[in-house]
Motif scaffolding. Sequence first.
Motif, PDB file in Angstrom:
ATOM      1  N   LEU A 270      52.683   8.998   4.167  1.00 50.94           N
ATOM      2  CA  LEU A 270      53.461   8.787   2.953  1.00 50.94           C
ATOM      3  C   LEU A 270      53.472   7.301   2.631  1.00 50.94           C
ATOM      4  CD1 LEU A 270      56.534  11.104   3.637  1.00 50.94           C
ATOM      5  CD2 LEU A 270      54.723  11.472   1.968  1.00 50.94           C
ATOM      6  N   SER A 271      52.996   6.974   1.456  1.00 47.68           N
ATOM      7  CA  SER A 271      53.014   5.574   1.054  1.00 47.68           C
ATOM      8  C   SER A 271      53.760   5.447  -0.269  1.00 47.68           C
ATOM      9  CB  SER A 271      51.594   5.021   0.940  1.00 47.68           C
ATOM     10  OG  SER A 271      50.848   5.771   0.013  1.00 47.68           O
TER      11      SER A 271
ATOM     12  N   ALA B 131      47.175  12.642   0.225  1.00 50.14           N
ATOM     13  CA  ALA B 131      46.475  12.967   1.482  1.00 50.14           C
ATOM     14  C   ALA B 131      46.871  14.359   1.989  1.00 50.14           C
ATOM     15  CB  ALA B 131      46.777  11.907   2.542  1.00 50.14           C
ATOM     16  N   PHE B 132      48.138  14.715   1.846  1.00 51.42           N
ATOM     17  CA  PHE B 132      48.576  16.052   2.277  1.00 51.42           C
ATOM     18  C   PHE B 132      47.932  17.145   1.421  1.00 51.42           C
ATOM     19  CE2 PHE B 132      52.576  13.717   3.626  1.00 51.42           C
ATOM     20  CZ  PHE B 132      52.242  13.731   4.962  1.00 51.42           C
ATOM     21  N   ARG B 133      47.839  16.901   0.140  1.00 53.11           N
ATOM     22  CA  ARG B 133      47.212  17.885  -0.756  1.00 53.11           C
ATOM     23  C   ARG B 133      45.726  18.018  -0.435  1.00 53.11           C
ATOM     24  NH1 ARG B 133      51.556  20.589  -2.257  1.00 53.11           N
ATOM     25  NH2 ARG B 133      52.736  19.641  -3.953  1.00 53.11           N
ATOM     26  N   THR B 134      45.077  16.887  -0.151  1.00 58.60           N
ATOM     27  CA  THR B 134      43.648  16.892   0.139  1.00 58.60           C
ATOM     28  C   THR B 134      43.334  17.674   1.405  1.00 58.60           C
ATOM     29  OG1 THR B 134      43.386  14.769  -0.970  1.00 58.60           O
ATOM     30  CG2 THR B 134      41.650  15.406   0.562  1.00 58.60           C
ATOM     31  N   ASP B 135      44.205  17.530   2.433  1.00 59.28           N
ATOM     32  CA  ASP B 135      43.902  18.231   3.691  1.00 59.28           C
ATOM     33  C   ASP B 135      44.522  19.629   3.762  1.00 59.28           C
ATOM     34  OD1 ASP B 135      46.552  17.953   4.529  1.00 59.28           O
ATOM     35  OD2 ASP B 135      46.133  16.403   5.992  1.00 59.28           O
TER      36      ASP B 135
ATOM     37  N   GLU C  82      55.731  23.743   2.690  1.00 57.26           N
ATOM     38  CA  GLU C  82      56.833  23.674   3.663  1.00 57.26           C
ATOM     39  C   GLU C  82      56.719  22.431   4.546  1.00 57.26           C
ATOM     40  OE1 GLU C  82      60.365  24.928   5.471  1.00 57.26           O
ATOM     41  OE2 GLU C  82      59.408  25.830   3.734  1.00 57.26           O
ATOM     42  N   ILE C  83      55.524  22.152   5.032  1.00 57.59           N
ATOM     43  CA  ILE C  83      55.310  20.976   5.883  1.00 57.59           C
ATOM     44  C   ILE C  83      55.461  19.692   5.065  1.00 57.59           C
ATOM     45  CG2 ILE C  83      53.645  19.749   7.342  1.00 57.59           C
ATOM     46  CD1 ILE C  83      54.860  22.279   8.636  1.00 57.59           C
ATOM     47  N   ILE C  84      54.948  19.690   3.834  1.00 56.57           N
ATOM     48  CA  ILE C  84      55.118  18.515   2.973  1.00 56.57           C
ATOM     49  C   ILE C  84      56.599  18.241   2.764  1.00 56.57           C
ATOM     50  CG2 ILE C  84      54.799  17.603   0.632  1.00 56.57           C
ATOM     51  CD1 ILE C  84      52.060  19.072   0.620  1.00 56.57           C
ATOM     52  N   LEU C  85      57.372  19.280   2.478  1.00 55.34           N
ATOM     53  CA  LEU C  85      58.822  19.100   2.283  1.00 55.34           C
ATOM     54  C   LEU C  85      59.475  18.539   3.540  1.00 55.34           C
ATOM     55  CD1 LEU C  85      59.607  22.328   0.285  1.00 55.34           C
ATOM     56  CD2 LEU C  85      60.005  19.993  -0.512  1.00 55.34           C
ATOM     57  N   LYS C  86      59.127  19.055   4.689  1.00 55.16           N
ATOM     58  CA  LYS C  86      59.697  18.569   5.954  1.00 55.16           C
ATOM     59  C   LYS C  86      59.386  17.089   6.138  1.00 55.16           C
ATOM     60  CE  LYS C  86      61.221  18.749  10.281  1.00 55.16           C
ATOM     61  NZ  LYS C  86      62.216  17.710  10.460  1.00 55.16           N
ATOM     62  N   LYS C  87      58.167  16.693   5.865  1.00 56.77           N
ATOM     63  CA  LYS C  87      57.777  15.284   6.010  1.00 56.77           C
ATOM     64  C   LYS C  87      58.525  14.402   5.002  1.00 56.77           C
ATOM     65  CE  LYS C  87      53.287  16.085   8.121  1.00 56.77           C
ATOM     66  NZ  LYS C  87      53.590  15.464   9.407  1.00 56.77           N
ATOM     67  N   LEU C  88      58.691  14.892   3.775  1.00 55.92           N
ATOM     68  CA  LEU C  88      59.437  14.134   2.766  1.00 55.92           C
ATOM     69  C   LEU C  88      60.902  13.978   3.158  1.00 55.92           C
ATOM     70  CD1 LEU C  88      57.871  15.715  -0.429  1.00 55.92           C
ATOM     71  CD2 LEU C  88      57.679  13.306   0.269  1.00 55.92           C
ATOM     72  N   ILE C  89      61.510  15.042   3.622  1.00 48.13           N
ATOM     73  CA  ILE C  89      62.917  14.981   4.030  1.00 48.13           C
ATOM     74  C   ILE C  89      63.076  14.018   5.198  1.00 48.13           C
ATOM     75  CG2 ILE C  89      64.792  16.332   5.056  1.00 48.13           C
ATOM     76  CD1 ILE C  89      63.682  18.675   3.216  1.00 48.13           C
TER      77      ILE C  89
ATOM     78  N   VAL D 107      67.988  15.468  -6.581  1.00 43.39           N
ATOM     79  CA  VAL D 107      66.776  16.264  -6.697  1.00 43.39           C
ATOM     80  C   VAL D 107      65.632  15.588  -5.944  1.00 43.39           C
ATOM     81  CG1 VAL D 107      66.072  15.189  -8.886  1.00 43.39           C
ATOM     82  CG2 VAL D 107      65.272  17.495  -8.331  1.00 43.39           C
ATOM     83  N   LEU D 108      64.847  16.422  -5.290  1.00 38.73           N
ATOM     84  CA  LEU D 108      63.567  16.009  -4.714  1.00 38.73           C
ATOM     85  C   LEU D 108      62.514  16.723  -5.551  1.00 38.73           C
ATOM     86  CD1 LEU D 108      61.857  14.670  -2.445  1.00 38.73           C
ATOM     87  CD2 LEU D 108      62.103  16.816  -1.182  1.00 38.73           C
ATOM     88  N   ILE D 109      61.615  15.951  -6.126  1.00 35.54           N
ATOM     89  CA  ILE D 109      60.559  16.516  -6.968  1.00 35.54           C
ATOM     90  C   ILE D 109      59.231  16.349  -6.244  1.00 35.54           C
ATOM     91  CG2 ILE D 109      59.355  16.368  -9.183  1.00 35.54           C
ATOM     92  CD1 ILE D 109      61.939  15.243 -10.386  1.00 35.54           C
ATOM     93  N   VAL D 110      58.516  17.456  -6.117  1.00 38.10           N
ATOM     94  CA  VAL D 110      57.214  17.439  -5.462  1.00 38.10           C
ATOM     95  C   VAL D 110      56.189  17.905  -6.486  1.00 38.10           C
ATOM     96  CG1 VAL D 110      55.842  18.270  -3.524  1.00 38.10           C
ATOM     97  CG2 VAL D 110      58.318  17.952  -3.247  1.00 38.10           C
ATOM     98  N   ALA D 111      55.280  17.016  -6.841  1.00 41.56           N
ATOM     99  CA  ALA D 111      54.261  17.314  -7.850  1.00 41.56           C
ATOM    100  C   ALA D 111      52.892  17.400  -7.182  1.00 41.56           C
ATOM    101  CB  ALA D 111      54.304  16.246  -8.941  1.00 41.56           C
ATOM    102  N   ASP D 112      51.844  17.350  -7.995  1.00 43.98           N
ATOM    103  CA  ASP D 112      50.494  17.515  -7.455  1.00 43.98           C
ATOM    104  C   ASP D 112      50.117  16.453  -6.432  1.00 43.98           C
ATOM    105  OD1 ASP D 112      50.040  19.794  -8.916  1.00 43.98           O
ATOM    106  OD2 ASP D 112      48.907  18.785 -10.498  1.00 43.98           O
ATOM    107  N   ASP D 113      50.382  15.176  -6.740  1.00 45.03           N
ATOM    108  CA  ASP D 113      49.922  14.119  -5.831  1.00 45.03           C
ATOM    109  C   ASP D 113      50.999  13.118  -5.452  1.00 45.03           C
ATOM    110  OD1 ASP D 113      50.170  12.786  -8.231  1.00 45.03           O
ATOM    111  OD2 ASP D 113      48.256  11.743  -8.074  1.00 45.03           O
TER     112      ASP D 113
END
Length: 159
Positions: free
Chosen positions: A2-3, A36-40, A45-52, A142-148
Amino acid sequence: MLSEINNPEFARIKTDIAAHSRLHGYYILGLVSIHAFRTDGTSQEIILKKLIDHFDDDPTEPDPDFVPDHGWTDYETTLDRARAHTIESLVGGRPIGHANETMSEQMAGELFDRFVAVCGTNPRFYIGLGIGDRKYAFMYGVLIVADDRAGILWIVESD
């Protein structure tokens, strides 16, 4: 992986929000790349966990024996519900035990709309995640998760 994203409009949003300090609390604001998460092929669920994990500043260690009966994706909501929830949270006032509002409803709506715009394409909205220091009574936003990319506009406050 995450950058932080350096975005001029997001910087202006942060400045505008900071001009309305909380009576007994603080904001969590961030905008990060999840490309990077989307690419791999990482799951939502895992993306949300990493963001939180990235955004949550609660010093309390989680109970290692706790087994949740649901996933983070269960907190997804609609744009309209996320907007109403975040506006109410930004405004503050009587609903959280304060005599005065932190900002007007109009200003809160404009900030929310600007925030959604910097979060990217195909946004998904998550509320009720409990992000923030647990010594405070209210943890809304709110946590917003979009394409990239993903962004957080969170209010942590006590009455």
